[in-house]
Scaffold this active site. Structure first.
Site, PDB file in Angstrom:
ATOM      1  N   GLY D 113       0.812  -1.211   0.000  1.00 38.49           N
ATOM      2  CA  GLY D 113       0.000   0.000   0.000  1.00 38.49           C
ATOM      3  C   GLY D 113       0.844   1.258   0.000  1.00 38.49           C
ATOM      4  O   GLY D 113       0.763   2.095  -0.907  1.00 38.49           O
ATOM      5  N   ASP D 136       4.578 -10.723   6.864  1.00 38.38           N
ATOM      6  CA  ASP D 136       4.163 -12.000   6.277  1.00 38.38           C
ATOM      7  C   ASP D 136       5.186 -12.553   5.290  1.00 38.38           C
ATOM      8  O   ASP D 136       5.010 -13.651   4.780  1.00 38.38           O
ATOM      9  CB  ASP D 136       2.834 -11.835   5.544  1.00 38.38           C
ATOM     10  CG  ASP D 136       1.691 -11.539   6.485  1.00 38.38           C
ATOM     11  OD1 ASP D 136       1.648 -12.140   7.558  1.00 38.38           O
ATOM     12  OD2 ASP D 136       0.849 -10.694   6.145  1.00 38.38           O
ATOM     13  N   MET D 179      -0.900 -15.594  11.372  1.00 39.32           N
ATOM     14  CA  MET D 179      -1.101 -14.641  10.277  1.00 39.32           C
ATOM     15  C   MET D 179      -0.808 -15.290   8.921  1.00 39.32           C
ATOM     16  O   MET D 179      -0.085 -16.270   8.835  1.00 39.32           O
ATOM     17  CB  MET D 179      -0.192 -13.434  10.460  1.00 39.32           C
ATOM     18  CG  MET D 179      -0.666 -12.489  11.555  1.00 39.32           C
ATOM     19  SD  MET D 179       0.176 -10.900  11.471  1.00 39.32           S
ATOM     20  CE  MET D 179       1.842 -11.409  11.833  1.00 39.32           C
TER      21      MET D 179
END
Lengths: 358, 358, 358, 358
Positions: D113, D136, D179
Site C-alpha cells: 500500500g 508475512d 497470520m
C-alpha cells in the site's frame, strides 16, 4: 506534609530499580501531589549538585528496563569524601545542605552501604526513608525478599538449562559460578530450579570427597555428566578459599579466576572427567526484571513514598507478605541474612539427592 | 511405614506438575526407600487400571518441562462414573480397591475437583495426601501460593510487553483477556507487571465511564494508546456479563468471544479509538515453568511425600513462607481465594494510577 | 538402494544437531523405508562398537532440544587411534568394518575434523555423506549458513542487551568475549544486533587508539558507557595476542583469561573508566535452537538422507537459498570461511558508526 | 547531493522498523552528513504537517524495541484523502509540496500500500526510495526476506512449544491460527520449527479427510495428541472459507472466529477428540525483533540511505544474500510472493511426515 522528595540509587544496579523509581514518582504525583527530584549517580550526584526533575513523563516506559535511569556508583561516601588524591574529608554537612535545598526528604534506594550513609545522615537530622536493594537477597530487613533476586536466579537457572545439553552431549562436569560472596541464596535457588547435582554455598564448607561421591553415584546410574553450581564465596572445609596469587610476565600480581575455576580444575584432576567452568558475572545484574520483581519493586516504591508522605522517617521499607513493615534504619546494617542451613529449602534439596558438599 | 505410594494428576494442567512428580519420586526413593507408581490420566487411569512404575530414571530431565508426564483429565469422578451413555454409577469401591492393590497411599495432585474426590475417598478409609494445584492461584489453602501461577502471569506480562509496542505505534486500545473466572489474581499481577492502564477483575464490577475517563486522562497527556487487562470473569456493574448467544447460519447456537471482545468493541464504539482484543487462552497453561514455580513445585512434592511417609493422611500440603503447614482435606473445597480488594496490592495499583474500573 | 544408514555426530555440540538426527530418521523411515542406526559419541562409538537403533519413537520430542542424543566427542580419530598411553595406530580398517557390519552408508554430522575423517574413509571405499556443522559459521561449504550459528549469536545478542543496562547505570566499559578463534562471524552479527560500539574480529587487527577514539567520541556526546564485543581470536595490530603465561603458587603454569580480559584491562588503564569483561563460553553452545536453526537443521537432515538414498556418496550437503547443492567432501577442509572485510555487512557496520578497531 | 531526507513508516507495524529508522539516521549523519526528518503516522502526518527532527540522540536505544517511534497508520492515502465524511479528494500535490518543504527526498518504509503511494508520488516527480516491510514475508521484492518475519514465526514457534505440553497432557488436538491471509510463510516456518503434525496454507486447499488420516496415524503410534498450524487464509478444497455470519442478540451481524475455530470444531466433531484453538493475532507483531531481524532491518536502513544519497530514486531496496539489488518501485505491487508449493521447504515438510492437508 512534605512538598518535595528526593530520590537516589546507590551501589550495584539491580533489576527493578527503575520500577521503584517509577512507583515513587507516580505515587508522589497522583496520591500526594508531591514533586520528586532525582540525584544522579548516588551520593556522588548530591556532592556534585547534579539533579533532575522526575515527572510522570520521565518515568514512562521504564518499568520493564534493567539498570537505573538515575545512574549509580559504589563510591563517594559524603562522610569520607575524597577531595584530593589520597585525601578524604567529612562533607556530610554539605551533602545535607544540598539535599535540603532541593527537597524535604530523601529516599535512598540502596544496599547496606548506601543505607548506612542514609542512617548517618538521619542521625544528623535529615529526613530519610530507605528502600532496600540487594540482588543477593542477603540484606537483613526482616524476612523480606528483595527485588532483583528473582531475575538474578532466573537467569542463572536459564544458564543451567543451556549448559545441561552441552554437558550431557560431551559427558562433562560443568561448573557454574554465580554471585553470592557471603550468602548462597542465588546458588541454592538456581541449583534447585535448574536441576543441579551439586550446590556449593558460602554457608556450608565443602569437601571434594563428597562431590566426587555424588559424581560417582551418577556414573553408576549411567549418567556421565554432572552440573555443579557454586556461589563465588563458597569455600572448602578447613581452608580459606585459595586466593591464588599469580605472577604475569609483566610481574603485576593478579587474581586468577575464582572458586568456580578452582573447583572445575580439581574435579577434572581427581575424576579424569573433562570439566569446564562458566562464570555468569555481570549478566546476572542486567536484563529486564522478571514480572515477579517488577511487582515487588513497584510495591517497595509505593511503600517508600507512603512512609515519606506520612512523615515516618528513619525507616526502611519492608514488605512481609501482604503487610508493610517498616524497619528502623539502625537495624539494617546488622549483618547479612544467610541461607538457613537447617531450613526447609536446604532440607528439600538434600531429600531429592542434591549434594551440598558436606 | 508405607512401602508404596501412588500418584496421580487431575484437572487442567499447570506448569510445575512434572517438578512435583519428580520431587515425590526422588524423596520417596532416596529419603524413605518407598516405591512410587503413577496412575495415568487422573482418576480415569485408576478406573481403567492404567499404571506405570515411576523410578528416578522415569523422572530424569522432566523438571523444566510443562504439562504432566502422567497425563490428566477433567472428568471421570469415581463416585459418579459414566458406565454407559447418560448412565452414571458410584464406583468408588472399585477405585479404592484398585489403588490399594498397588499402593498403601495415594497422593492426589489437583484442584478443588480432584481434591474433593480425594477427600471423599479418605472418608471411606483410603490413605490420601493432597497437593494443591491451581494456575489461577485461587485455591483456599491457607495463604499459600500455588505453582503454575508465576508462569501464567509471567507469560501474560510478556504478552503485554509485546502488545505495548504495537498499541503505541498504531495509537490503539489493546485489550488482553487472561484466565480468571472467579478470581482476578492473574489479571492483577500481569497488569501490575506489564504496566497496564486498566485492570478489570471479577472481584470489582466495572463501568465503562471509569475506563473511558482513564483513557481520556491519557489522551490529555498525549498518550494515544491504552492497555486494558481483563480477567475472563470480569463483569460490568449492575449486569451479568452479556453472554452473547449468537446464531450461526447452521443454526447452532454458540458463544461469541468473551468479555475481552465485548469490552474492546464497546470501548471502540464509545471512544472512536481503534480497539483490538487478544485472548491468551491455553498459552497461559503451557510452557516451561519459571524458576520460581520449579522451586515451589519441588517443595510441594517433597512436602507431600514427607506427609505420606509420616502417615499424616487426610491433609493437603501447604507451604507458608518457610514452614510446612498441612491443611485438612476437608477445608480445601470451602470456596476460593479471591483478590483482596482492600489489600495492599490493589491499593498499590490504585496509587500508581491504574484504573480498576470502579 | 541402501537398506540401512548409520549416523554419528562429531566435534563440539551445536544447537540443531537433534533436529538433523530427527529429520534423517523421519525421512529415512517415511520417504525411503530405510532403517537408521546411530553410533554413540562420534567415531569413538564406532571403535567401541556402541550403537543404537534410531526409530521415530527415539527421535520424538527432540526437535527443540539442544545438544545431541547420540553424544559426541572431539577425539578418537580412527586413522590415529590411541591404543595405549602415547601409542597410536591406524585402525581405519576396523572402523570401516564395524560400520559396514551395521549399515550400507554413513552420514557424518560434524565440522572440518569429522568431515576430514569422513573423506579419508570414503577414499578407502566407505559410502559417506557429510552434513556440515559449525557453530562459528566458518566452514567453507559454499556460501551456506550452518545451523547453530543463529542460536549462538542470538544468545550473545541477548547478553549484550543485558549488559547494556548495567554498563549505562554504572558508566562502565563492558567487554563481551564471544566464540570465534579464526573467524569473527558471531562477534560481527552479535555486535550489529546488540548495538555494540566496538567490534573486534580476528580478520581485522585492532589498535587501542582507534577504540579509545570511539569511546571519547561517545563521551563527547555525553554517553558515558561503551559496549565492546571481541571474538576470542581477535588480535592487536602488529602483535601476536599476548598469551599471558602465569605462574600459580602451585607452580603449574596456566593461561590467564583471554583477549577479552586483556582488552578490558588495557582500556581501563588508558581511559580511567571502570571496565569489566564477560566471557560467554559454553553458554553459546547450549540451549534450545532458534526456530531459524531448527528449520535449517531439518533441511540439512532431509537433504543428507536424500543424498544417501540416491547413492550420491562422497558429498557434503549444502543448501544455498532454496537449492540443494552438494559439495564434494574433498573440498570441505580447504580452509575456513572468514568474515569478508570488504563485504556489505562490514561496510554497514562502519556506516552506522561501529568501530572495528582499525 | 541531497541535504535533507524525510522518512515515514506506513501500514501495520513490524518488529525491526525502529532498527531501520536508526540505521537511516546514523548512516545519513555519519556517512553523508545529511539531516533526517520524520513524518509521524505515515502519510497522515505529511498531510497534517507533523514532523520531527531525527538526530542520533533521538534514535539512541531503539534498536531492540518493537513498533515504530514514528507511529504508523493504515489509512490516509494522499491521492484519495478524506476531507469530510464520505468525501475524498486528490491531495497529492499538497503532499508533495509539504515533503519538498522539509526535504529533498522521501524514504517510505512500508508494504505494498505505502510503496504504491510512493510510486505514484515518484511519477509526479518526487524523489522516493522505498524500503519494503511485510511481516508475512509475502512482498514480491526479488527473493529478499523482509524483517519482522523471523520475529513473527519465532513467536508462533514458541507458542507451539507451549501448546505442545498442554496438548500432550490432555490428549487434545490443538489448533494454532497464525497470520497469513494470502501466503502461508509464517504457518509453514512455524510449523516446521515447532514440530507441527499438520500445516494448512492458503496455497494448498485442504480436506478434513487428510488431516484426520494423519491424526489416526498418530493414534496408531500411541500419540494421542496433535498440533495443527493454520494460516488465517487457509481454505478447504472446493469451498470458499465458511465466513460464518452470526447474529447477536443486539442484531448486529459480526464475523465469528476464524478458520482456526472452524477447523478445531470440525475436527472435534469428526474425531471425538477434544480440540482447542488459539489465535495469536497481534502478539505476532509486537515484541523485540530477533537478532536476525535487527541485522536485516539495519542493512535495509543503510541500503535505503545509500540509494537516497546516491540519487538513485524510484527504487525499492532489496538485499539478496550479500548484495544490494534495488528493484524499481513499479515492480513491487505486482502481486504477492506465495509459498512455492513445489519448493524445497514444502518438500522437506512432506518428507518428514507433516500433513499439508492435501
Amino acid at each position: 506534609m512534605i512538598q518535595r522528595v528526593a530520590v537516589l540509587t546507590g551501589g550495584g544496579d539491580a533489576p527493578g530499580l527503575n520500577a521503584v523509581i517509577r512507583a515513587i514518582v507516580k505515587t508522589a504525583v497522583r496520591e500526594y501531589g508531591i514533586e520528586v527530584i532525582g540525584f544522579r549517580d548516588g551520593f556522588k550526584g548530591v556532592m556534585e549538585n547534579r539533579v533532575t526533575l522526575l515527572t510522570e513523563a520521565e518515568v514512562s516506559g521504564i518499568l520493564p528496563r534493567g539498570g537505573t535511569i538515575l545512574g549509580t556508583t559504589n563510591r563517594d561516601n559524603p562522610f569520607h569524601y575524597q577531595v584530593a588524591e589520597g585525601k578524604f574529608e567529612d562533607r556530610s554537612d554539605q551533602c545535607i545542605e544540598t539535599i535540603k535545598e532541593y527537597a524535604d526528604a530523601l529516599i535512598v534506594i540502596g544496599g547496606d552501604g548506601s543505607l548506612s550513609i542514609g542512617y548517618d545522615l538521619a542521625q544528623k537530622g535529615l529526613h530519610v526513608v530507605g528502600c532496600p536493594k540487594t540482588i543477593d537477597n542477603d540484606l537483613a530487613v526482616g524476612q523480606a525478599k528483595t527485588f532483583g533476586f528473582d531475575t538474578a536466579y532466573a537467569f542463572a537457572t536459564e544458564a543451567l538449562d543451556r549448559l545441561h545439553a552441552t554437558a550431557e552431549s560431551h559427558h562433562r562436569i560443568i561448573v557454574l559460578e554465580v554471585m553470592g560472596r557471603y550468602a548462597g541464596h542465588i546458588a541454592l535457588h538456581a541449583g534447585l530450579a535448574g536441576g543441579a547435582d551439586v550446590i556449593l554455598l558460602p554457608e556450608i564448607p565443602f569437601t571434594y570427597e563428597k562431590i566426587i561421591a555424588k559424581i560417582n553415584e551418577r556414573l553408576s546410574q549411567n549418567k556421565r555428566f554432572s552440573l555443579v553450581v557454586v556461589a563465588e564465596g563458597a569455600k572448602p572445609l578447613g581452608g580459606e578459599m585459595v586466593v591464588q596469587k599469580v605472577i604475569t610476565q609483566s610481574t603485576d600480581p593478579i587474581r586468577l579466576g575464582g572458586i568456580g575455576e578452582v573447583v572445575a580444575r580439581e574435579l577434572e584432576r581427581r575424576t579424569g572427567i573433562e570439566s569446564r567452568v562458566t562464570v555468569l558475572g555481570h549478566l546476572q545484574r542486567g536484563g529486564s526484571p522478571t514480572p515477579y520483581d517488577r511487582i515487588l519493586a513497584t510495591r517497595y516504591g509505593v511503600a517508600a513514598m507512603d512512609l515519606a508522605a506520612r512523615g515516618q522517617f528513619g525507616y526502611v521499607v519492608s514488605l512481609d507478605g501482604e503487610h508493610l513493615k517498616p524497619v528502623p534504619l539502625a537495624e539494617v546494617a546488622k549483618g547479612i541474612r544467610k541461607v538457613d542451613v537447617e531450613g526447609e529449602l536446604v532440607k528439600a534439596a538434600r531429600k531429592i539427592g542434591i549434594c551440598l558438599g558436606d
